[in-house]
Design a protein around this motif. Structure first.
Motif, short mmCIF file in Angstrom:
data_model
loop_
_atom_site.label_atom_id
_atom_site.label_comp_id
_atom_site.label_asym_id
_atom_site.label_seq_id
_atom_site.Cartn_x
_atom_site.Cartn_y
_atom_site.Cartn_z
N HIS A 130 0.84 -1.19 0.00
CA HIS A 130 0.00 0.00 0.00
C HIS A 130 0.88 1.25 0.00
CE1 HIS A 130 -3.44 -2.58 0.98
NE2 HIS A 130 -2.65 -3.16 1.89
N ASP A 141 -6.95 -3.88 7.30
CA ASP A 141 -8.07 -4.75 6.98
C ASP A 141 -9.15 -4.03 6.18
OD1 ASP A 141 -6.99 -6.96 8.21
OD2 ASP A 141 -7.88 -6.50 10.16
N VAL A 166 -8.71 -1.58 3.77
CA VAL A 166 -8.38 -1.10 2.43
C VAL A 166 -8.18 -2.28 1.46
CG1 VAL A 166 -7.36 1.04 3.27
CG2 VAL A 166 -5.93 -0.99 3.01
N GLU A 167 -8.49 -2.00 0.21
CA GLU A 167 -8.19 -2.94 -0.87
C GLU A 167 -6.83 -2.60 -1.43
OE1 GLU A 167 -10.08 -5.41 -1.67
OE2 GLU A 167 -11.97 -4.91 -0.64
N GLU A 168 -6.11 -3.61 -1.94
CA GLU A 168 -4.78 -3.35 -2.52
C GLU A 168 -4.95 -2.74 -3.92
OE1 GLU A 168 -2.20 -6.71 -2.53
OE2 GLU A 168 -2.69 -7.30 -0.46
N GLY A 215 -4.02 0.31 -1.41
CA GLY A 215 -4.74 1.37 -0.72
C GLY A 215 -3.78 2.42 -0.18
N ASP A 254 -7.52 5.79 6.57
CA ASP A 254 -7.44 4.89 5.43
C ASP A 254 -8.50 5.28 4.41
OD1 ASP A 254 -9.98 3.14 5.66
OD2 ASP A 254 -9.13 3.00 7.68
N GLY A 306 -10.46 3.15 2.86
CA GLY A 306 -11.22 1.93 2.70
C GLY A 306 -12.71 2.16 2.55
N LYS A 307 -13.45 1.14 2.87
CA LYS A 307 -14.89 1.17 2.62
C LYS A 307 -15.66 2.05 3.60
CE LYS A 307 -15.77 -2.95 5.43
NZ LYS A 307 -16.40 -4.27 5.47
N LYS A 313 -14.82 -5.92 10.84
CA LYS A 313 -13.90 -6.57 9.90
C LYS A 313 -14.62 -7.63 9.09
CE LYS A 313 -9.82 -5.82 12.79
NZ LYS A 313 -8.71 -6.45 13.53
N ARG A 314 -14.10 -7.81 7.88
CA ARG A 314 -14.66 -8.85 7.02
C ARG A 314 -14.35 -10.22 7.60
NH1 ARG A 314 -12.16 -5.29 3.56
NH2 ARG A 314 -10.34 -6.64 3.40
N ASN A 346 -10.74 -12.04 8.35
CA ASN A 346 -9.68 -11.11 8.72
C ASN A 346 -9.55 -11.08 10.24
OD1 ASN A 346 -9.24 -10.50 6.11
ND2 ASN A 346 -9.80 -8.33 6.25
#
Length: 650
Positions: free
Chosen positions: A515, A547, A549-551, A553, A578, A580-581, A599-600, A603
Motif C-alpha cells: 500500500h 483490513d 483497504v483494498e490493494e 490502498g 485509510d 477503505g470502505k 472486519k470482514r 480477517n
C-alpha cells in the motif's frame, strides 16, 4: 386574700407606719401584716398558717425592748408558713456583731440602718421577693412580672415552660405508640376546630387530588385522618415514580412546611381522603391555644421524619447491595470476555510475531551479503570512515515523513543534477550544507559509485536498526500479552510518540509495502504516558486500517499539536486514516463496544479491540473518536493531553 404575706415587726408605730407607706406598691399582691412585739408576731405567723398563706418577707427591728429582733429571725424556720421567708433587719446604727450572728445562722438576707432610704428598701424588696416567688413553681409567676424583676420572672417562666415541654415530650415518646400518638393529635385538632373552623381546616378530597407539587413552594401541612396519599418523585428523564404511601396519622408536606423549601415530592390522594389542612398562621394559633399539642405534634413530626429516614436508609442499602452485585457481575463479565478474547489474542500475537521474526531473518541474510561487500569495498579510507558515519546515523536516525523526503529531494536535484542520486542522499541523511560541500560536491564525478557503496553502509545500519526494533517489538508483544492477561503495572515516562508509531509500522512492513503509506509528522514535545499501552493502540488502529483497504490502498499516519477547545489545554493528536470502505453511521456509535467488529469474515488482526483502546486512552485522560464516510475514508483520531493533567490521571 393573697397567697403570700409580708410581716413588719417594730415596737415603734411610726416605724411601722413608714414601712406600710413604702410597701404600698406591693399591697395588691402581698398581704401586709403589722406586729409591735415578738409575741404578736408569733400570733400573726400562726394566723397566716391558718389562712394557708406563706410568709414572703419579714422586716424586723433589732431593738424590741428586752428582746432582739435577730433572735426572732433565727426562729422563723420553726414555722411552716415562714420557713422560706426572706428577712431584712433594721438597726438604729450598724451593729457588726448582730449582723454576723444573723448571717452565720442563715436568717438574714439584708440589713438596713434607720432611717432607711425608701428607694433602697424598694430595691431590696424587688430582689428578695422575686427570689422568693421563683422558689414556688406552682404559682402563676406572670402576675408578679409587672411588680417585681420583670426579666428574671419572664426568663424563669420560659425555662419552666420548656422544661414542661421536654418532660411531656419525653414522656409521650416512651409511652405512646404511633397510632395512639396520631389519634391524640387528630382528636385534639378536631376538638379545636369543632366550634372554630372558619378556614375549613377539616376537609375531604376525592381521588387524584394534588396536595403538594414537586419543586413548588408549599405553605400547608396536612394531617391525614382517613384515606391514603401517594408521594411521587420524577427521575432525570421526567418519569414519575411512587416513593412512599401515607395513611391515617401521617403528615404530608412536613419538611417543606417546616423548612420553607420547595416540595420534595408530589402528593396525590389515591381515594377519598379526609385531612386537616393548616397554614402557618393557623398552625401557630392552634399551638398557642393548646400548648399540650406542641410536644405531641413535635413527637409525631419526628416520627414521620424517622420513618422517611429509615425508608431512605433501607433503600440506599438495597441500592448499594444492587450496585455491588452489578459491579461484581460486570467484572466477571469483563474477565470472561477478556479470557475469551485472550485466546484470540494469543493466535493473533503468534501470527504477528511472524512479521518481526521474518524481518530479523531477512535482515540477517542481507547483512551476510552486505558485510562481505563492505569488507571488499573499493572506497578510500576517508569514504569508508564516512560510510561508517552513515551506518551509525542510520542506526539512530528518525524517519522522515514522505512529503518532507520528497520536498528535500526536489531541492537537491538541481544541485546534483540527478533525481535518483538526490533521493539516495536525502534517504541517507547527508543532504545538509556541510555534507554537500565537504562530501558530495568535491567528488561529484565519482558520486554515483560512492553513493552506491555508501548505500551498503546505510542499508547495514538500517537493517541493524530494524533487527533491534523487531527484537524489541517481540519483547514488547510478549510483555503486552502478559500485561493484557495479568494487568501488570507499566512504567510511565516521557517518550517520543513517533518512536512507537514507527516501531508499529515496522511490524506491519510486509503488509504495508503493498500500500501507499503517507507519514505527516509534526514536531511534538515528549508525551508523559505508558508507551507499551499506547503501542497496543497504534497496533490496533493500523491493523484495522490494513483490513479496511483494498490493494493498493492508502494509509496516512498524521501527528499534530492542537489546543483543546473546551479546556484550552495543549494536546497531541494522532490520526490513522485509510481510504477503505468506511463505517456506516449506525455502526460508528458501536465500534467501541466490547467484542464489536466491522472486519470482514476471515480477517483477524491483533484482536485487543477498540474497547480496550478506548480504555487505555481514557487512562491517559485523553479521547478517541471516529470520522468516516462510507465508500471514502475512515479516520481514527486519538487526542492525548500534554502537561500536568495527564500526569495526575496516570
Amino acid at each position: 386574700m393573697n397567697s403570700f404575706a409580708i410581716v413588719c415587726l417594730d415596737d415603734d408605730p411610726l416605724v411601722v407606719e413608714k414601712l406600710n407607706q413604702d410597701l404600698a406598691d406591693f399591697a395588691d399582691l402581698f398581704d401586709i401584716y403589722n406586729a409591735y412585739s415578738i409575741t404578736e408576731a408569733n400570733d400573726i405567723l400562726e394566723e397566716i398558717a391558718t389562712n394557708n398563706q406563706r410568709v414572703a418577707m419579714v422586716i424586723c427591728d433589732n431593738e424590741l425592748g428586752d428582746d432582739k429582733g435577730v433572735n426572732f429571725l433565727v426562729t422563723l424556720d420553726q414555722y411552716p408558713a415562714s420557713k422560706q421567708a426572706r428577712s431584712v433587719l433594721l438597726n438604729d446604727m450598724p451593729q457588726l456583731d448582730t449582723i454576723m450572728q444573723a448571717v452565720n445562722e442563715g436568717r438574714l438576707h439584708y440589713c438596713l440602718t434607720k432611717p432607711w432610704n425608701s428607694q433602697e428598701l424598694k430595691q431590696v424588696l424587688l430582689k428578695e421577693l422575686t427570689h422568693f416567688v421563683l422558689k414556688h413553681p406552682d404559682e402563676d409567676w406572670l402576675k408578679y412580672s409587672q411588680l417585681l424583676d420583670h426579666r428574671r420572672i419572664l426568663n424563669a417562666h420560659i425555662e419552666r415552660q420548656m422544661s414542661r415541654f421536654r418532660s411531656g415530650f419525653i414522656q409521650h415518646s416512651h409511652t405512646l405508640d404511633d397510632t395512639s400518638l396520631a389519634n391524640q393529635v387528630i382528636d385534639a385538632l378536631h376538638e379545636f376546630f369543632a366550634s372554630n373552623d372558619e378556614t375549613r381546616a377539616c376537609r375531604s378530597y376525592s381521588a387524584n387530588h394534588i396536595l403538594t407539587q414537586e419543586g413548588e413552594a408549599n405553605n400547608f401541612l396536612w394531617f391525614i385522618t382517613s384515606g391514603e396519599v401517594a408521594l411521587y418523585k420524577k427521575d432525570e428523564h421526567g418519569c414519575r415514580h411512587e416513593v412512599v404511601r401515607a395513611g391515617p396519622g401521617h403528615l404530608v408536606g412536613g419538611m417543606s412546611f417546616i423548612s420553607g423549601e420547595s416540595s420534595f415530592s408530589t402528593g396525590v390522594t389515591l381515594c377519598g381522603t379526609d385531612v386537616i389542612k393548616l397554614d402557618r398562621e393557623l398552625f401557630n394559633k392552634v399551638m398557642n391555644s393548646r400548648s399540650e399539642l406542641l410536644p405531641l405534634f413535635t413527637n409525631l413530626l419526628l416520627r414521620n421524619f424517622n420513618r422517611r429516614l429509615k425508608g431512605s436508609i433501607q433503600t440506599e442499602m438495597r441500592l448499594q447491595q444492587t450496585l455491588k452485585s452489578l459491579d461484581e457481575a460486570y467484572h466477571q463479565l469483563v474477565e470472561k470476555e477478556k479470557m475469551a478474547m485472550l485466546g484470540q489474542l494469543v493466535a493473533g500475537v503468534a501470527h504477528e510475531l511472524n512479521n518481526p521474526v521474518s524481518a530479523i531473518l531477512r535482515g540477517s541474510d542481507t547483512l551476510k551479503q552486505t558485510i562481505g561487500t563492505i569488507t571488499n569495498t573499493p572506497l578510500s579510507h576517508e569514504n569508508q570512515d564516512r560510510g561508517n558515519e552513515i551506518m551509525q546515523q542510520a542506526m539512530q536516525s528518525r524517519p522522515l515523513s514522505t512529503s518532507e523526503a520528497r520536498q528535500r529531494a526536489k531541492q537537491l536535484t538541481g544541485v546534483l543534477g540527478d533525481k535518483q542520486l538526490a533521493r539516495k542522499v536525502v534517504q541517507m541523511g547527508i543532504d545538509d550544507a556541510t555534507h554537500l560541500e565537504q562530501w558530495l560536491l568535491p567528488q561529484k564525478n565519482q558520486l554515483p559509485q560512492v553513493l552506491s557503496e555508501w548505500e551498503n553502509y546505510y542499508q547495514m545500519g538500517n537493517f541493524l536498526r530494524s533487527i533491534n526494533v523487531c527484537a524489541q517489538r517481540i519483547a514488547d508483544l510478549v510483555k503486552s500479552l502478559k500485561s493484557y492477561a495479568r494487568q501488570d503495572d507499566e512504567s510511565i515516562h516521557f517518550v517520543d510518540i513517533h518512536e512507537g508509531l514507527e516501531d508499529t509500522l515496522v511490524i506491519f512492513e510486509n503488509k504495508l509495502k503493498r500500500h501507499h503509506v503517507v507519514k505527516e509528522y509534526s514536531l511534538l514535545p515528549p508525551v508523559y504516558c505508558q508507551p507499551i499501552a499506547l503501542q497496543q493502540v497504534w497496533t490496533n488502529l493500523i491493523s484495522n486500517a490494513l483490513d479496511a483497504v483494498e490493494e493498493p490502498g492508502e494509509i496516512k499516519v498524521i501527528t499534530r499539536q492542537v489546543t483543546d477547545e473546551l479546556t484550552g489545554q495543549q494536546a497531541v493528536e494522532v490520526i490513522v486514516e485509510d481510504n477503505g470502505k468506511g463505517i456506516p453511521p449506525e455502526q460508528q456509535a458501536k465500534i467501541f463496544e466490547l467484542n464489536f467488529t466491522t472486519k470482514r469474515e476471515g480477517n483477524f488482526g491483533l484482536g485487543i479491540g477498540l474497547s480496550v483502546c478506548q480504555q487505555i486512552i481514557h487512562q491517559h485522560n485523553g479521547s478517541i473518536r471516529v470520522e468516516s464516510k462510507p465508500g471514502l475514508f475512515t479516520k481514527m483520531i486519538v487526542t492525548l493531553p500534554l502537561g500536568e493533567a495527564v500526569k495526575e490521571s496516570l
